[in-house]
Design a protein around this motif. Sequence first.
Motif, short mmCIF file in Angstrom:
data_model
loop_
_atom_site.label_atom_id
_atom_site.label_comp_id
_atom_site.label_asym_id
_atom_site.label_seq_id
_atom_site.Cartn_x
_atom_site.Cartn_y
_atom_site.Cartn_z
N SER A 114 -26.90 -81.60 85.74
CA SER A 114 -27.64 -80.22 86.07
C SER A 114 -28.27 -80.49 87.55
O SER A 114 -29.12 -79.46 87.66
N GLY A 115 -28.20 -81.20 88.38
CA GLY A 115 -28.85 -81.27 89.36
C GLY A 115 -28.47 -80.32 90.27
O GLY A 115 -27.54 -79.86 90.45
N GLN A 116 -29.74 -79.89 90.99
CA GLN A 116 -29.44 -78.88 91.94
C GLN A 116 -29.84 -79.12 93.43
O GLN A 116 -29.68 -78.32 94.35
N ALA A 148 -39.95 -82.06 85.88
CA ALA A 148 -41.19 -81.46 85.89
C ALA A 148 -41.52 -81.37 84.38
O ALA A 148 -42.81 -81.06 84.25
N HIS A 149 -40.79 -81.48 83.21
CA HIS A 149 -41.25 -81.24 82.03
C HIS A 149 -41.49 -82.39 81.38
O HIS A 149 -41.54 -82.80 80.19
N ARG A 189 -45.82 -87.60 81.34
CA ARG A 189 -47.08 -86.81 81.99
C ARG A 189 -47.91 -86.32 80.78
O ARG A 189 -49.17 -86.49 80.62
N LEU A 218 -49.67 -80.60 85.38
CA LEU A 218 -49.32 -80.07 87.04
C LEU A 218 -50.48 -78.91 87.25
O LEU A 218 -50.52 -78.15 86.49
N LYS A 276 -45.53 -66.81 81.43
CA LYS A 276 -44.23 -67.51 81.65
C LYS A 276 -42.98 -66.75 80.88
O LYS A 276 -41.75 -66.54 81.06
N TYR A 295 -34.23 -68.88 89.65
CA TYR A 295 -35.33 -69.77 89.44
C TYR A 295 -36.45 -69.24 89.74
O TYR A 295 -36.33 -68.12 90.91
N GLN A 296 -37.69 -69.68 89.61
CA GLN A 296 -38.87 -69.22 90.08
C GLN A 296 -39.60 -70.71 90.15
O GLN A 296 -39.51 -71.42 89.16
N ILE A 297 -40.30 -71.11 91.09
CA ILE A 297 -40.65 -72.17 91.43
C ILE A 297 -42.39 -72.06 91.99
O ILE A 297 -42.39 -71.64 93.08
N ARG A 306 -46.93 -76.96 92.65
CA ARG A 306 -48.11 -77.53 91.69
C ARG A 306 -48.00 -79.14 91.97
O ARG A 306 -46.96 -79.80 92.18
N THR A 313 -44.26 -80.07 92.20
CA THR A 313 -42.87 -79.22 92.01
C THR A 313 -43.24 -78.17 93.26
O THR A 313 -44.38 -77.88 93.67
#
Lengths: 653, 653
Positions: free
Chosen positions: B81-83, B214-215, B219, B226, B299, B341-343, B346, B371
């Motif tokens: 799933s890498g982009q 990121a998830h 952390r 973040l 979100k 996507y939305q990024i 953070r 991110t």
Amino acid sequence: MPLFTENASSWRDLRALRSFAPPLPRLSPKFAPPDDGIQRHEVIIVGAGPAGLMLHLLLARYGLTDQSLLCIDSKPGTLKSGQADGIQPRTLEVFKTLGISDEIENEACQMWEFAFWNTSDDPAKVIERRSCVPEVIPPARFKYEATIHQGRVERIIEADLLRYSQRGVLRKTKLISMWIDESVDPEFPVFAEIEVDGELRVVRTKHLVGADGAHSVVRRAVGLELEGQSLDYIWGVVDAVVDTNFPDIRRRCAIHSSEGSVMVIPRERINTGEYITRLYVNIPEIVEPASLDADADLKKEAKGRRSRVTLEGILKQAEDVFKPYYIRPKRDDAVDWWAAYQIGQRVCPEFIVKDHTGVPRVFIVGDACHTHSPKAGQGMNVSMMDSYNLAWKLAYHINGLTPRSVDMGGSIPMLDTYHSERHANAQRLIDFDRKFSSGFSDRVGTAKSRSGMSHSEFVDLFNTGCGFTSGCGVEYDENILVDRSSAELISGKDFLSGILRPGRRLLNVKLKRFADGWHRDIQDDLASTGRFRLLLLLTNDLLDIAGVSATSVNSTATLVQQFPTSLLEQIIVYPRLPGEITWENIPRCVKDHSEMTFYSGCELEDAYRIYGVDPARGAQVVVRPDGYVGLVTELSDIARVDAYLSRIITRGA
Amino acid sequence: MPLFTENASSWRDLRALRSFAPPLPRLSPKFAPPDDGIQRHEVIIVGAGPAGLMLHLLLARYGLTDQSLLCIDSKPGTLKSGQADGIQPRTLEVFKTLGISDEIENEACQMWEFAFWNTSDDPAKVIERRSCVPEVIPPARFKYEATIHQGRVERIIEADLLRYSQRGVLRKTKLISMWIDESVDPEFPVFAEIEVDGELRVVRTKHLVGADGAHSVVRRAVGLELEGQSLDYIWGVVDAVVDTNFPDIRRRCAIHSSEGSVMVIPRERINTGEYITRLYVNIPEIVEPASLDADADLKKEAKGRRSRVTLEGILKQAEDVFKPYYIRPKRDDAVDWWAAYQIGQRVCPEFIVKDHTGVPRVFIVGDACHTHSPKAGQGMNVSMMDSYNLAWKLAYHINGLTPRSVDMGGSIPMLDTYHSERHANAQRLIDFDRKFSSGFSDRVGTAKSRSGMSHSEFVDLFNTGCGFTSGCGVEYDENILVDRSSAELISGKDFLSGILRPGRRLLNVKLKRFADGWHRDIQDDLASTGRFRLLLLLTNDLLDIAGVSATSVNSTATLVQQFPTSLLEQIIVYPRLPGEITWENIPRCVKDHSEMTFYSGCELEDAYRIYGVDPARGAQVVVRPDGYVGLVTELSDIARVDAYLSRIITRGA
């Protein structure tokens, strides 16, 4: 926090793999031998040294399947007895077009300089460096000779081979005998008796290649012999981590002292962090050169003398030559390998054996058809280049891509050039090696010199020989694949420096790609995929839509489509132009067919000057699948290009 | 006929293998956990994306065994799933020092140019190219940005990893929870509950690294979040083989038309022979940027809006922006992947969690701690560079090579710099990305621009940001590893062009090696083996045996021996000298210790000018294991070098 909604096609996973070379198109029927319990192949390769492996790799990449292609080797694993270590700049260029040069570029020793040491006039010095020249003098993509263990080169080739062949080399399999008999199974007239795991088996094949070394069983089976001078001087050779205060130990050196001759070959770094050095040491007191026609007795006698050579003797002789410098193995176990050898310059008179209908059935490559001294660093290179020359021709024949000649007794003209090109090359190699090797064994520039060759004559011999020893100056004579009828078009005669010459390899130049500004090497568009390339050097009237360039690119694009799909690729180069170039103001077919092979030939290097082409006149060049120029002609002379190609390539269906 | 008598040592076979990096010395006891049925490690890495794989590879190469080091990943195979797709010049430099850059150099798309397209004043043109600049402006070993599928980068790293780790990544293994508890097993205070094949298991470790995206579970488990701006514009992204008449489709492009914004990223060639293109397409009509502190409702709402984005919608929007040119997928199945996507930008406030004695126990790397938008091509690079920064520090700590500070509350100063260096870098990245991304989403240079940013301001932003986006301009602030106390020694301030600057990477220069004339890149002597290098730029009085150079090389050679064996390597460079240099007329220790790292700094490139060093004065430079300059000082100031090293490296036994 990335928030994604995504969708991928299943074939996206494939994008993680390395690229594969596209196979050649096949016009002949798919290989489907009768299901009668008899093992049949299209090609059997005997021997998996550098020549055999290279041939196996190339044929596999061209698309021959494991069913069609078999490579056997009697040894259980990769070669352990190989002694070659030099990779020429031209061989590296070829490796690069196969995507297998990286490890050698990164980890081999690079020899950039060659130092000549001779007896000094100052007795306190004993020997001194007389000169130091670049190792590679002609322009080449790689400016050095690489040295690395032969086993490693074989491992690199085999690793790539296993991406294309599931079986790879069939090991522990020995050729016992072979013969041609067209009466039993006319399509598979070559019979090979092989021993697999102690069991004898007879298999049939269309073609068989002897890559089985100097003592070739294949060569003997077809009744051929190596001919020429027999035995050279006796030499000792040692690979070791050395301890020395000799200042040029990391340069290639020819040392001629009054005590004898040594050649120093710096070698690769090993995992201890240390560097290997190879020494070739002339052993003068043990043997005199044998007569021209050694018979069995002479050989036996030579073997006896050779057996008197010991590691200690070689090291002692080296010590004497290096004086006043010391040299010794760094530790007791610092010697990797040593050997004593004598090698004569010999060549096999025929590299091809045909059946009675004129079809070449047996080929001989590498050491099986020529032997010579290792000192010019030629052995492994020339052997692999034999295979590189043969592979595409054989694949074209098998895949039905090259016509059979009716007026030449049914022979396959493209295949015949394997013998004519490589035999002549082997003969030249041997002539050079005889001079170089004896000049080297002789005490050049000293009172004890037998030949009377002076130091500067020896350096000259190296310099003039460098085009040859680098592999970059090889030139094939005119034949069906080498057409020199338009030679007057090209200005200049310094072919070694890049001037276009049918029969020589196309020199690499740096080009800037129009589509994306990428700085590229033209040789990266000459990937070893078996394709011919039409290189168009356009004229400076390209922006004139009625000019010669515009007309020619259109005609060439049309011509390409008359041959089997994908077999001809175009590379288009333009010179400095009077106005700005855009996709809109040049012929549409340039973008349609050559978007990613369309280059400025003046912004990085001046391709026109290097190739000897007048930008007002342009040129059209056919580059063979092995990177050699086949034809240079007027840009507009499509008829000549057509004639050249039609002689050697079957028109598409 | 070659006649050989030969003898080989058994270890000669090893010469056929690829080289291996030498492990770091270990002063701490060998890892030998108690045999009590409890699974213990020294490091657990959670997540095998680019950051986790890079860390695993480095630690394995530094010598951590499979017993000591465990990397888990919940997915069954390499990431699908890498982009990400961009590899910066600096990342390529690092890959090169690991010997893993070749496939990317050979097969990735190389972006050499960046074209800016804007609304044209000529209504017939609609849009036009305003400018075209080099993609990589600062000097760098690689003059392009490479683009290639992330899965392929991971496969390349993993292939190398498997040369050093038999187990490799433990897949289908998920981190459920983790905590620090020093009371039970003080040496192994980090507990990780993992699920292997459906079975739960608690394992203990000295350190744990969250490279889990990121998830990040890690952390969250340590209570970090973040922080920063929440949601960016909505973008659509498509990877496809396209059919277009847009002339710059093979260049990176920023297109700002009155219809919206698109970024074009040319991508690699695939096995069909076609080229992939990535399009980032702003979807303006669907969403406005969210407020600074998005809560769960926002979100959710964003997700809803995002779900309204379709492939057809993205392609339609791209079509509008490209007008009057057409663009479409070449075939129905020519789309590899697409996403909406939305990024937001953070960053995590802490990259390290310590135990109560001050020892860092948990580290966060990559997307787990920062991110940002993908448009500056930063994501995969910054993540891997986090690991590149952390790995050697962590290995030094584990191997007992770096001291614990008594006066700093028992902390490990070298390890603390991971947070200070990489957190500051992440913050700068995010600040840049916020500007670049919003400048990009905005209709720059059009009447509809919200920010009022002009075209030339946007180009300036790219140009000034290029040092940063190329990775070549990263600068760490002063800390125990970055000592700028001798800054006055160096002339010049253009650090991006190579002037020496503690806290910046050492620019590559081409040097000619004295021993063999080899043309080498200095970065090839900065292999990523965890070693510090002492780079001595000698003075032009080197031939004076009582001069500063002669004294300094001797003192440095002595100093090196006071630290653990092999940990400090020397590179010695000399300027143009008044006489001929020989091994005999310079200090003996140069040949003894630095024979193969002794270079002319003037024959190929002028290293002194590039680095800002006066050849009459010289300089001594400490280069950190990650290629960053740690200290620049007077050539003779061994005391300062000693003090720098002694603060961070344990003296040898």
